[in-house]
Design a protein around this motif. Structure first.
Motif, short mmCIF file in Angstrom:
data_model
loop_
_atom_site.label_atom_id
_atom_site.label_comp_id
_atom_site.label_asym_id
_atom_site.label_seq_id
_atom_site.Cartn_x
_atom_site.Cartn_y
_atom_site.Cartn_z
N VAL A 1 121.50 -4.74 31.70
CA VAL A 1 120.60 -4.38 32.93
C VAL A 1 119.64 -3.09 33.09
O VAL A 1 118.70 -3.04 32.88
N TRP A 2 120.46 -1.92 32.60
CA TRP A 2 120.14 -0.62 32.41
C TRP A 2 118.77 -0.85 31.21
O TRP A 2 117.64 -0.12 31.68
N GLY A 3 119.30 -1.43 29.91
CA GLY A 3 118.09 -1.45 29.19
C GLY A 3 116.93 -2.23 29.42
O GLY A 3 115.82 -1.75 29.10
N LEU A 4 117.24 -3.34 30.26
CA LEU A 4 115.86 -4.04 30.62
C LEU A 4 115.18 -3.11 31.75
O LEU A 4 113.64 -3.69 31.60
N MET A 5 115.73 -2.21 32.35
CA MET A 5 114.85 -1.43 33.19
C MET A 5 114.41 -0.24 32.29
O MET A 5 113.23 0.35 32.86
N ASN A 6 114.69 -0.14 31.03
CA ASN A 6 114.07 1.14 30.31
C ASN A 6 113.36 0.64 29.07
O ASN A 6 112.83 1.58 28.31
N PHE A 7 113.53 -0.51 28.52
CA PHE A 7 112.99 -0.96 27.20
C PHE A 7 112.21 -2.08 27.28
O PHE A 7 112.25 -3.08 28.25
N LYS A 8 111.27 -2.37 26.69
CA LYS A 8 110.63 -3.59 26.39
C LYS A 8 111.39 -5.01 26.18
O LYS A 8 111.93 -4.75 25.14
N PHE A 9 111.01 -5.93 26.65
CA PHE A 9 111.76 -7.21 26.51
C PHE A 9 110.65 -7.90 25.79
O PHE A 9 109.51 -8.21 26.16
#
Length: 564
Positions: free
Chosen positions: A169-177
């Motif tokens: 979840v944190w990754g989806l807020m900070n990195f490009k999907f």
RNA sequence: GGGCUCGUGGCUUAGCUUGGAUAUAGCGCCGGGCUUCUAACCCGGAUGUCGAGGGUUCGAAUCCCUCCGGGCCCGCCA
């Protein structure tokens, strides 16, 4: 058919023992290369009655009485062994039974609801070659138990409360999907990148902790983010499972038990146990009496729950809706599952039956989604399909592209599933690409090929107007024919043993042996060009073989093709 | 260090729970078989101290003990 035969042997032998003035609690019946069923009971009785096994055996044999129309043809005393041989009635009735029961042949009449949990991989990336060992074992067992008569519900337990999902979840807020990729793979990219950053830049760690806390208290915006992340990953995971002919009846979210209050209730219950103690603000259960040295923490000092606590609540809930619970777990869960079982036992709750499978590792070591070190199931399937495509192109050069694609797909899925299920779960394996794409003889293609050959004979017979509406199974006297019929009769026994012992590899072995018996029949016994008095009966036997091969393949979750 | 588990021909593997007759099968190797229902097939051959040692037993791959080697686990992670 075999089970009834065995029952008859059992009662005939029991009666013979009684009549001979002997008694045994175990008849020591076994399949044997020397007979259809053999008993070594004489060995056991020898010391008690102070006679040689051979003498005892002869005494028993003298009292064996076989009724007319029995499935037993005769019994022979061979040294210390009593050997029983199947009768013509047994063979004839097997053929008739297969034709009557068709796709239900081999099904048993157990009853009760079974909840079987398998796969349950964290939704932080695609299924890898270790996860699908779980999937294949679980799905095959589910199919076996269904044939054994149980009402089976398969469940996927989604661990959405763990830190790894918060990292996603944190990754989806900070990195490009990367929306161009298959969704579970794109999630893995984000998860791997997020983990790397969290290691390199420690200051972000509290952000993940905060997300976890928000989720635990049920913040609606956070819940929406978790749902989005998990649904995205699960979409890809389910695509892979669909391709492999695997599906789950229910997806159960771990958080559900926190939200309903079941976890809280469970913690309160465990706290009241004599074995539970409070240490540094955390509650832990002493499991020494269950032979487990390490106490199990069920509540953190901050009052929150742990994975095992939630799993306890999940199992309590499951138990209310079924008669049997079966969990398929990787070897890394051995300790945790025995702790879980121990606590359930102390609480007086039902324990699950646990099937543990050992690890699949890479030549360079064990896999890790977090570190990005894994081979995905998708990648494996694609590579195996390529190999299958080149194989079918070589073997059937006259066929078109569509046919080759279709065959390559079901051959590759079958090959992967069979390759996994044929090895017993307790064997640790190391993945090897050369081996994975190699079409081992007598693997899945071998069995599928036998089925295709049977279909081919049936099709040709139909074209020539040959039918088996009237036939006499009694003319099937060739060695290959009787061996084949006996093999057909054994399907229910394979299902029965596999279901009782939760051993899916038994069906893999059975299917291979059946294909083997059929191929020998195919080679030595002509059907269409046979004399008229044999033609219909042999065609009926081909139909029986086709049916049971299809049933065995279906139990393995593998396509039974008409042509390949 | 402790717990669990696996060790079977060159490789992969069945059998082990419930001890019994020549230890299962495949790959690879050697040799044979397509004018015959799909040769992704069939037939024959070579290859084993069932990790090592001890014990129990009339009998051990199977049960028990010790040791060696591989795997997994031993967190107020999941």
């Amino acid at each position: 058919m075999f089970l009834k035969f065995k029952d008859e042997v059992s009662s005939v032998l029991t009666k013979a023992l009684t009549d001979a003035g002997l008694e045994a609690d175990d008849l020591a019946l076994d399949e044997s290369p020397h007979a259809d069923i053999s008993s070594s009971v004489a060995f056991r009785l020898a010391p008690k009655f102070k006679k040689s096994p051979k003498q005892i055996c002869e005494a028993i044999h003298k009292h064996v009485k076989i009724l007319p129309d029995s499935y037993i043809d005769r019994a022979e005393a061979t040294g210390p062994y009593i050997n029983f041989f199947a009768s013509r009635t047994y063979l004839n009735e097997t053929v008739l039974r297969v034709l009557l029961d068709r796709e239900n042949f081999g099904n048993l009449n157990n009853s009760g609801k079974v909840i079987l949990e398998h796969t349950s991989a964290n939704p932080d990336g695609p299924l890898h070659i270790g996860h699908i060992r779980n999937s294949v074992i679980g799905d095959t067992l589910a199919r076996i138990l269904k044939r054994a008569g149980y009402d089976v519900e398969t469940q996927y337990y989604i661990n959405d409360m763990g830190r790894q999902i918060a990292v996603v979840v944190w990754g989806l807020m900070n990195f490009k999907f990367d929306a161009t990729k298959k969704k579970d793979h794109a999630i893995a990219d984000v998860y791997i990148a997020a983990n790397k950053t969290l290691v390199d830049e420690k200051e972000h760690s509290p952000e993940v902790d905060a997300i976890m806390k928000q989720y635990e208290i049920g913040d609606s915006d956070t819940k929406r983010k978790f749902k989005n992340a998990i649904d995205t990953a699960m979409e890809g995971i389910e695509q892979t499972q669909d391709r492999m002919n695997i599906h789950h009846d229910k997806f159960v979210w771990e958080s559900q038990f926190v939200r309903t209050g079941d976890v809280k209730k469970m913690m309160d219950r465990v706290k009241k146990l004599e074995n539970t103690m409070l240490k540094d603000g955390a509650f832990m259960v002493d499991l020494k009496e269950a032979g487990i040295e390490k106490p199990l923490v069920i509540q953190r000092s901050d009052g929150t729950s742990l994975y095992t606590t939630r799993d306890l609540a999940y199992h309590e809930w499951k138990a209310t809706q079924c008669d049997r619970m079966i969990d398929i777990l990787g070897a890394d869960h051995k300790l945790i599952s025995s702790q879980l079982k121990a606590v359930l036992r102390i609480l007086g709750l039902r324990e699950p039956e646990v099937v543990i499978f050992e690890f699949v590792s890479l030549p360079e070591g064990s896999m890790s989604t977090r570190r990005g070190v894994f081979i995905s199931a998708d990648e494996l399937l694609d590579e195996v399909k390529k190999a299958a495509y080149s194989e079918v192109s070589k073997k059937r050069p006259e066929t078109d592209e569509e046919f080759r694609q279709k065959v390559a797909e079901f051959v590759s899925i079958g090959a992967v599933r069979y390759d996994i299920v044929r090895v017993s779960p307790e064997k640790a394996t190391t993945f090897d690409w050369a081996e994975a794409v190699d079409f081992e003889k007598q693997g899945s293609p071998f069995i599928q090929y036998a089925h295709a050959r049977a279909c081919s004979i049936i099709k040709n017979a139909k074209d020539e107007g040959i039918t088996f509406e009237e036939f006499d199974a009694g003319v099937l006297l060739e060695d290959q024919e009787t061996a084949l019929i006996k093999k057909l009769a054994g399907f229910e026994n394979a299902i029965d043993t596999a279901a009782r012992e939760l051993k899916p590899n038994l069906i893999a072995i059975y299917a291979r042996e059946l294909a083997d018996a059929f191929n020998q029949f195919y080679r030595y016994v002509p059907v269409i060009s046979a004399e008229p008095e044999f033609r219909a009966s042999r065609l009926a036997l081909v139909e029986c073989s086709r049916i049971v091969l299809a049933n065995a393949l279906d139990t393995l979750g593998i396509v039974a093709p008409e042509s390949m």
